[in-house]
Design an enzyme around this catalytic site. Structure first.
Site, PDB file in Angstrom:
ATOM      1  N   THR A  94       0.815  -1.211   0.000  1.00  0.00           N
ATOM      2  CA  THR A  94       0.000   0.000   0.000  1.00  0.00           C
ATOM      3  C   THR A  94       0.849   1.262   0.000  1.00  0.00           C
ATOM      4  OG1 THR A  94      -0.145  -0.091   2.412  1.00  0.00           O
ATOM      5  CG2 THR A  94      -1.895  -1.167   1.177  1.00  0.00           C
ATOM      6  N   ASP A  95       1.981   1.240   0.678  1.00  0.00           N
ATOM      7  CA  ASP A  95       2.845   2.416   0.770  1.00  0.00           C
ATOM      8  C   ASP A  95       3.388   2.787  -0.615  1.00  0.00           C
ATOM      9  OD1 ASP A  95       3.895   4.449   2.253  1.00  0.00           O
ATOM     10  OD2 ASP A  95       5.364   3.251   3.320  1.00  0.00           O
TER      11      ASP A  95
END
Length: 676
Positions: free
Chosen positions: A421-422
Site C-alpha cells: 500500500t505504501d
C-alpha cells in the site's frame, strides 16, 4: 463537492463497467485524478540561495535517472547480509560447489571494515555492538580463513562473550547456526512445516503472518523437516559462555504461567519432540505443499518475496529437497543474489533488496514539486516505467481481500505476489503529476489503484503495508518470531500516506474510509504529539507522514492534536537548524527525535510543519537554511546516519537517495508556499 465524493466509489463498479464497455473513462472520473496545484502555489521566484539550491538538487537527481526512466539508489544494511553471502558459498561447496576465493576475500574485507573498536558489529551506523550480527560476522570470517587467534578475532570473541555468546542470538541466527552444525537443533526454535496444512482461516495459518515472515519461515520449515545441515569442518565453540554440551537455551518460561509467551514455548517443545518422530505421510504432504508455495511465488518475482532472506532460504530449502547445485531453480536464485551485490575495488557488500519503484515515485514527486513540467520527457519516461510495474495478478493479499480487482505496486523490480500500500500510494501520487498521452492507460491504472487501496483498509481504520488485518498480536510470542515483526498491522506512516493520496483525488474527512483513518491516527498518536514511524526512522518520519495525510484530506490543522504534533517537531529541532533521530529510538522511546541532524530527517520535519500550517515559523526557516548550507556543490547531500527500518530493533536500512529527493521536496514546497 461533498455530495460527489461519497458516491464516487460507491458507484465505482457501475462506472468501471462503463469503462470496460466503451474503452473510455467518463470525464467525471478523469477529473478526480487530474493534478491541481495548491491554491497558494506560486510561480518560480527570482534567483536566490533557495532557488539555486533547488535547481542544483533537481539537476543532480535528473543526472542519475536511468535510461529507461527510473531511479534506484543503494539500499544499505548491516554486515549480516555480506556474512550470509560467505555462508552461502560454503553451504553450496558442501555439495560440490566452489567458493570464489576473490569474492570471499572482498566480502571479508568489507566485514572487517565495519568491525567496531570494541570488537563486535552493529545493526546500524553508530549503533552499539549486537550479538547476532557479531556472531554471524565472526563465523563468516572463520569460514573465509581467518584464524581465531588473529588479534581482531580475539577482540570479536571477547565482545561476543561479553554480550552473552551464541545462546543470546536471535531465533533465525540460531536456526542458521544449526544448519551449519554450530548449534544443537534442540536450541533452535521449531518451524514445523505442517503449518502449511492449516486452513487460511485458522489463527495460526501462514497468512496470519506478514509477507516477509512467510518468505522466511516456509523455506526454513522445509530445511528443518528434512533435517538438512552441512559440515564446514570446524566449530565456533569458543563463542559459548558455558561449554557447548552444558549450555542451555536462554528462552525460559515467564510468570505468571498463563501467558501467550508460555503457551508458545510449550508448543515449541512439543513440536521439537514431533520433529524427531513425525507422522511421515503428513509431513511429506506438508513438504510438497511448502515446495509448491515457494516455487509458485518465484514467478514474476526477483526471488521469493524479492528479499534477501527469502532468496537465500529458498536455496537452503531447494538443497534440502535434493536439488543439485546446477538445477535451474537454484541457478535462478543465485542470479538474484548476484544482482544484489555491490562490488568495489577491494570490497563487496550485499543489499537486502532493491527499491526502484519506491525511489522512482518519490523522485518524480520531488522533481514536480521543484517545478519540472508535467510533460517533461524525463517525466514521461518515468511515468511509462511506473505504469509497467502495476500488478495485474492476484497475490497473497487476496486471501483477506478477495473481491477487489488486482492492482497496486511493489517495491522492487519484480514482486507481483506482494504489492504494498505504501508504494502504491506514492506511485499514484507520482503518476498523477505526469502528463502521459491518452491511450497508455494512466487513468485506468489510477482508478484501479485507488480501488485496491480502499479495499486494503484494515478493520481498525488504518493500513498495513502488504496485508489486510494482519494483526493477531499473540503470534509475536512464537519463539521463531522473537524479532517482533512477524505481523503487518496498521501503522501511522502508511495510513498517512494512503490519506495523502485520497485527499489528492477529492476525498475529505467526511468520507467514511477517511474518517475511520483519521480516527485511527488520533488513537495512535503519542502523548507528546508525535507518531511512531514503522518504516522510516522514526517518530520524525511517522509524524511527517501522519500530518501530510491529515492535511491532504482537509482536516482542520488548527485542532489541538495537530498543534501538539507541530509543537513536538519544533521541540526536537537541533541548535544548528536540522533534525535527526537515530535508530536507538526503536529500542528506547526516550531517544525519540534525538540524534545528529540528517538531510532526510530535516526534510521530513520541515514538510510535517508545512503540512501543519507552520510555513511561516522560524523553525522551518532555520531548517531550510540548514539544508542549503550543507548541500554539496553537485547538488547532493551526505548522510552519515541511517534513516529507515526493516524490522524495528532487528534490522535497519539506509536509503541512499532519501538524502537527495526529500530535501529537494522540502525546499520546493517551502518555496511554493512562501509569500513574497
Amino acid at each position: 463537492m461533498d455530495d460527489l465524493i461519497p458516491g464516487f466509489l460507491d458507484r465505482i463498479t457501475m462506472r468501471w463497467q462503463a469503462i470496460n464497455a466503451t474503452g473510455t473513462i467518463p470525464q467525471a472520473v478523469l477529473d478526480r485524478f487530474a493534478y491541481s496545484a495548491p491554491k497558494d502555489f506560486l510561480p518560480e521566484i527570482p534567483a536566490s540561495d533557495l532557488e539555486v539550491a533547488i535547481r542544483r538538487a533537481r539537476d543532480f537527481l535528473l543526472g542519475i535517472q536511468k535510461p529507461d526512466g527510473h531511479w534506484v539508489g543503494e539500499l544499505e544494511a548491516d554486515t549480516t547480509l555480506t556474512s550470509d553471502y560467505i555462508l552461502l558459498m560454503h553451504f553450496l561447496a558442501a555439495s560440490g560447489g566452489e567458493v570464489d576465493a576473490e569474492q570471499q576475500r572482498k566480502a571479508a574485507n568489507y566485514i572487517l571494515s565495519k568491525q567496531l573498536p570494541e570488537g563486535g558489529w552493529n545493526l546500524y551506523a553508530n549503533g552499539p555492538n549486537e550479538v547476532s550480527t557479531s556472531v554471524k560476522a565472526y563465523f563468516a570470517l572463520r569460514l573465509a580463513g581467518c584464524s581465531k587467534d588473529e588479534p581482531f578475532m580475539q577482540k570479536a570473541r571477547e565482545c561476543i562473550l561479553g554480550l552473552g555468546g551464541i545462546m543470546e542470538c536471535n531465533a533465525f541466527m540460531k536456526i542458521y547456526l544449526s544448519i551449519f552444525r554450530q548449534l544443537d537443533p534442540k536450541w533452535a526454535p521449531a518451524t514445523p512445516v505442517e503449518i502449511m496444512l492449516l486452513p487460511t482461516v485458522f489463527p495460526f495459518s501462514i497468512y496470519e503472518m506478514s509477507y516477509w515472515s512467510r518468505c522466511i519461515v516456509v523455506p526454513l520449515a522445509i530445511v528443518q523437516a528434512r533435517n538438512y545441515n552441512v559440515d564446514v569442518g570446524f566449530n565456533i565453540n569458543e563463542l559459548y559462555v558455558k561449554p557447548r554440551e552444558t549450555s542451555k537455551d536462554s528462552i525460559d518460561w515467564e510468570r505468571p504461567a498463563l501467558t501467550w509467551y508460555n503457551f508458545f514455548i510449550n508448543i515449541d517443545h512439543l513440536f521439537k519432540r514431533y520433529q524427531r518422530r513425525p507422522v511421515r505421510f503428513i509431513r511429506e504432504i506438508a513438504v510438497k505443499k511448502a515446495a509448491r508455495w515457494i516455487l509458485s511465488r518465484q514467478e514474476k518475482s526477483a526471488g521469493l518475496g524479492a528479499i534477501w532472506p527469502g532468496i537465500i532460504n529458498t536455496i537452503f530449502a531447494l538443497k534440502a529437497l535434493g536439488y543439485p547445485n546446477d538445477h535451474p531453480e537454484i541457478k535462478r536464485q543465485l542470479r538474484e543474489v548476484q544482482l544484489l551485490k555491490i562490488e568495489e575495488q577491494d570490497s563487496l557488500r550485499m543489499q537486502p533488496c532493491m527499491s526502484p519503484v519506491w525511489d522512482t515515485g518519490w523522485a518524480t514527486i520531488a522533481l514536480h514539486d521543484s517545478g519540472l513540467p508535467m510533460n517533461d520527457p524525463r517525466f514521461v519516461k518515468a511515468g511509462r516505467w511506473l505504469l509497467g510495474k502495476e500488478v495485474r495478478n492476484y497475490g497473497d493479499w487476496r486471501i483477506k481481500n478477495p473481491n477487489v480487482e488486482p492492482s497496486g505496486w511493489y517495491f522492487e523490480y519484480a514482486c507481483e505476489w506482494f504489492p504494498d500500500t505504501d508504494d502504491s500510494a506514492v506511485v499514484l501520487m507520482a503518476l498523477q503529476r505526469i502528463a502521459l498521452v491518452a491511450g497508455v492507460g494512466k487513468e485506468a491504472a489510477l482508478l484501479r489503484g485507488t480501488k485496491w487501496l480502499l479495499g486494503m483498509q484494515c478493520g481498525d481504520g488504518g493500513w498495513g503495508a502488504f496485508d489486510k488485518d494482519n494483526n493477531r498480536r499473540f503470534l509475536n510470542h512464537i519463539p521463531f518470531a522473537d524479532f517482533g515483526a512477524i505481523l503487518d498491522p496498521s501503522t501511522s506512516d502508511v495510513t498517512g500516506r494512503c490519506l495523502d493520496w485520497f485527499g489528492r483525488v477529492g476525498f475529505d474527512v467526511n468520507h467514511r474510509a477517511v474518517a475511520r483513518a483519521v480516527a485511527f491516527l488520533k488513537k495512535e498518536q503519542e502523548k507528546d504529539g508525535s507518531w511512531f514511524g514503522r518504516w522510516g526512522n522514526n517518530y520524525i518520519y511517522g509524524t511527517w507522514s501522519a500530518l501530510s495525510g491529515l492535511a491532504s484530506v482537509g482536516e482542520d490543522m488548527e485542532k489541538d492534536y495537530v498543534k501538539r504534533a507541530a509543537a513536538w517537531l519544533k521541540s526536537v529541532q537541533l541548535p544548528g537548524g536540522g533534525w535527526g533521530e537515530r535508530c536507538t529510538s526503536y529500542h528506547d522511546p526516550s531517544f525519540k527525535g534525538k540524534g545528529p541532524a540528517t538531510p532526510s530527517q530535516t526534510a521530513w520535519a520541515i514538510m510535517g510543519l508545512l503540512a501543519a500550517g507552520e510555513a511561516e515559523c522560524p523553525e522551518v526557516e532555520r531548517g531550510i537554511n540548514y539544508l542549503i548550507n550543507i548541500q554539496k556543490n553537485d547538488g547532493s547531500w551526505d548522510e552519515g546516519e541511517w534513516n529507515a527500518t526493516g524490522f524495528p530493533r532487528f534490522f535497519y536500512l539506509e536509503y541512499h537517495l532519501y538524502r537527495n529527493y526529500f530535501p529537494l521536496m522540502a525546499m520546493s514546497r517551502y518555496r511554493n508556499l512562501r509569500r513574497k
